[in-house]
Write an enzyme that holds these catalytic residues in place. Structure first.
Site, PDB file in Angstrom:
ATOM      1  N   HIS A  16      57.318 -51.603  12.392  1.00  0.00           N
ATOM      2  CA  HIS A  16      57.914 -52.454  11.446  1.00  0.00           C
ATOM      3  C   HIS A  16      59.391 -52.681  11.473  1.00  0.00           C
ATOM      4  O   HIS A  16      60.512 -52.102  11.162  1.00  0.00           O
ATOM      5  CB  HIS A  16      57.562 -53.140  10.216  1.00  0.00           C
ATOM      6  N   HIS A  18      62.727 -55.774  13.655  1.00  0.00           N
ATOM      7  CA  HIS A  18      63.487 -56.875  14.405  1.00  0.00           C
ATOM      8  C   HIS A  18      64.658 -56.494  14.753  1.00  0.00           C
ATOM      9  O   HIS A  18      65.644 -56.079  14.288  1.00  0.00           O
ATOM     10  CB  HIS A  18      62.785 -57.823  12.714  1.00  0.00           C
ATOM     11  N   GLU A 199      55.104 -60.039   1.111  1.00  0.00           N
ATOM     12  CA  GLU A 199      56.625 -59.643   0.998  1.00  0.00           C
ATOM     13  C   GLU A 199      56.611 -60.258  -0.570  1.00  0.00           C
ATOM     14  O   GLU A 199      57.712 -59.769  -1.733  1.00  0.00           O
ATOM     15  CB  GLU A 199      57.001 -59.610   2.451  1.00  0.00           C
ATOM     16  N   ASP A 277      62.758 -52.188   9.543  1.00  0.00           N
ATOM     17  CA  ASP A 277      62.752 -53.708   9.194  1.00  0.00           C
ATOM     18  C   ASP A 277      63.910 -54.095  10.065  1.00  0.00           C
ATOM     19  O   ASP A 277      63.872 -54.904  10.997  1.00  0.00           O
ATOM     20  CB  ASP A 277      62.416 -54.174   7.662  1.00  0.00           C
ATOM     21  N   ASP A 278      65.059 -54.228   9.404  1.00  0.00           N
ATOM     22  CA  ASP A 278      66.685 -55.048   9.375  1.00  0.00           C
ATOM     23  C   ASP A 278      67.097 -54.292   9.261  1.00  0.00           C
ATOM     24  O   ASP A 278      68.534 -54.019   8.459  1.00  0.00           O
ATOM     25  CB  ASP A 278      67.060 -56.357   9.390  1.00  0.00           C
TER      26      ASP A 278
HETATM   27  N1  HPA Z   1      60.672 -60.754   6.474  1.00  0.00           N
HETATM   28  C1  HPA Z   1      60.387 -62.303   7.177  1.00  0.00           C
HETATM   29  N2  HPA Z   1      61.317 -61.832   8.684  1.00  0.00           N
HETATM   30  C2  HPA Z   1      62.182 -61.728   8.653  1.00  0.00           C
HETATM   31  C3  HPA Z   1      61.925 -60.131   7.973  1.00  0.00           C
HETATM   32  C4  HPA Z   1      61.108 -59.503   7.105  1.00  0.00           C
HETATM   33  O1  HPA Z   1      61.903 -58.904   6.373  1.00  0.00           O
HETATM   34  N3  HPA Z   1      63.387 -59.578   9.711  1.00  0.00           N
HETATM   35  C5  HPA Z   1      63.602 -60.162  10.190  1.00  0.00           C
HETATM   36  N4  HPA Z   1      62.749 -61.689   9.875  1.00  0.00           N
HETATM   37 ZN    ZN Z   2      59.707 -57.655   9.116  1.00  0.00          ZN
END
Ligand code: HPA
Ligand code: ZN
Length: 332
Positions: A16, A18, A199, A277-278
């Site tokens: 996971h 992006h 989330e 994630d990011d």
């Molecule tokens: N959630 C939803 N969309 C996203 C996320 C996330 O954590 N990161 C990048 N796009």
């Molecule tokens: Zn994500």
């Protein structure tokens, strides 16, 4: 071996991340300059100060703005290559990267430009570091079903390079059911499927992702704990949750890492994995996430090994490759 040494030594898979969320401010500035695109910040420091989020949307606004400077194939290559350098440092040996085609195609960037840049970095990472990877394209759930269908059609010529489809962006108000038909077509075309759910959105969205989208994994899913029947289902089906601890902290899904439920989920038998994630926006890559939960929740060495093992088991690599990595983990 103490826990920090073990975290470094463990081979790990990231499921996971992006790729647009790995965009470090320094690289963003460099690419903005060479493409002569204005960004609303004067310095790297100013960018970092803007990374103060109170929910998912406040992050997404800044994340999409940053992605605007990506134009040429080389930009996408440089973005992904910088991430692979981090994987190498953290001993992430396999990664399944999300990319958001609509963030780019809506600005007139060709789908091919995006995928060619990312794919070339994936090839180089395998050759230079032995890191394997897959690409997963995400539909932006705040956009229409029709736009998602168009994106799926654009992806068809690149089907061999894309292992699956996912669903990201603003969760609340955009339930998985909105994309039931697109996901059916994607599965029909041979794509594996995942979706962000639970989330910020309720456990109900996790049910929808399972029953309507028929996902192979749930991204995040931490709010599943609010529904005990759902928890039983996740455990019985060994459904992976790709949990992102630093993301949950930065986006105020939890107030404090000591309150994060990843250890409770693990102890109840949910197939949880650790992910970044990011990472450029949320304060850390894979090992930073492992360290943060280990310190806040007092994870044991056995639990750390289980999390690493789960990451390969939940990945889309072959059974033979899974067995190879699991044997390496168990030998530590
Ligand atoms: N959630 C939803 N969309 C996203 C996320 C996330 O954590 N990161 C990048 N796009
Ligand atoms: Zn994500």
């Amino acid at each position: 071996m103490n826990q920090l040494e073990l975290i470094r030594a463990l081979p790990k898979a990231e499921l996971h991340v992006h790729i647009e969320g790995t965009f470090e401010p320094e690289l963003m500035f460099a690419i903005a300059q060479r493409n002569q695109i204005e960004i609303p910040y004067k310095s790297v420091e100013e960018v970092k100060q803007a990374y103060n989020f109170h929910n998912l949307q406040s992050f997404l606004d800044i994340y999409y703005a940053g992605a605007n400077v990506l134009v040429h194939e080389q930009d996408f290559y440089d973005l992904a290559w910088a991430y692979f350098e981090k994987c190498h440092e953290d001993h992430v040996m396999h990664t399944e990267m999300f990319f958001d085609p609509q963030t780019h195609t809506d600005r007139g960037i060709a789908f091919e430009t995006v995928i060619n840049g990312l794919q070339r970095a994936c090839n180089d990472a395998k050759a230079k570091y032995g890191i394997s990877s897959h690409l997963i394209m995400c539909f932006l759930r705040h956009l229409s079903e029709e736009a998602a269908f168009e994106t799926l059609a654009q992806a068809m010529p690149f089907k061999e390079q894309i292992i699956g489809v996912g669903l990201d962006s603003s969760e609340v108000g955009h339930p998985p059911s909105k994309f039931e038909r697109v996901f059916a077509q994607a599965r029909e075309a041979g794509f594996l499927v995942v979706a962000h759910a639970g989330e910020e959105g309720p456990a109900e969205y996790v049910w929808e992702a399972l029953d309507l989208l028929k996902v192979n994994r749930i991204d995040h899913g931490v709010r599943s704990e609010e529904d005990s029947v759902l928890m039983q289902r996740l455990i019985a089906e060994k459904m992976p949750l790709t949990v992102c601890p630093l993301s949950n902290l930065k986006l105020c899904v939890v107030d404090d890492m000591a309150q994060h439920n990843i250890r409770r989920l693990l102890q109840q038998g949910v197939h949880v994995t650790v992910n970044s994630d990011d990472p450029s926006y949320f304060g850390g890559y894979m090992n930073d996430n492992f360290v943060a939960i280990t310190e806040a929740l007092a994870l044991t060495n056995e639990e750390l090994k289980t999390l690493a093992q789960n990451s390969f088991e939940a990945s889309f690599i072959s059974d033979a490759e899974k067995q190879k990595w699991i044997a390496e983990i168990q030998a530590l």
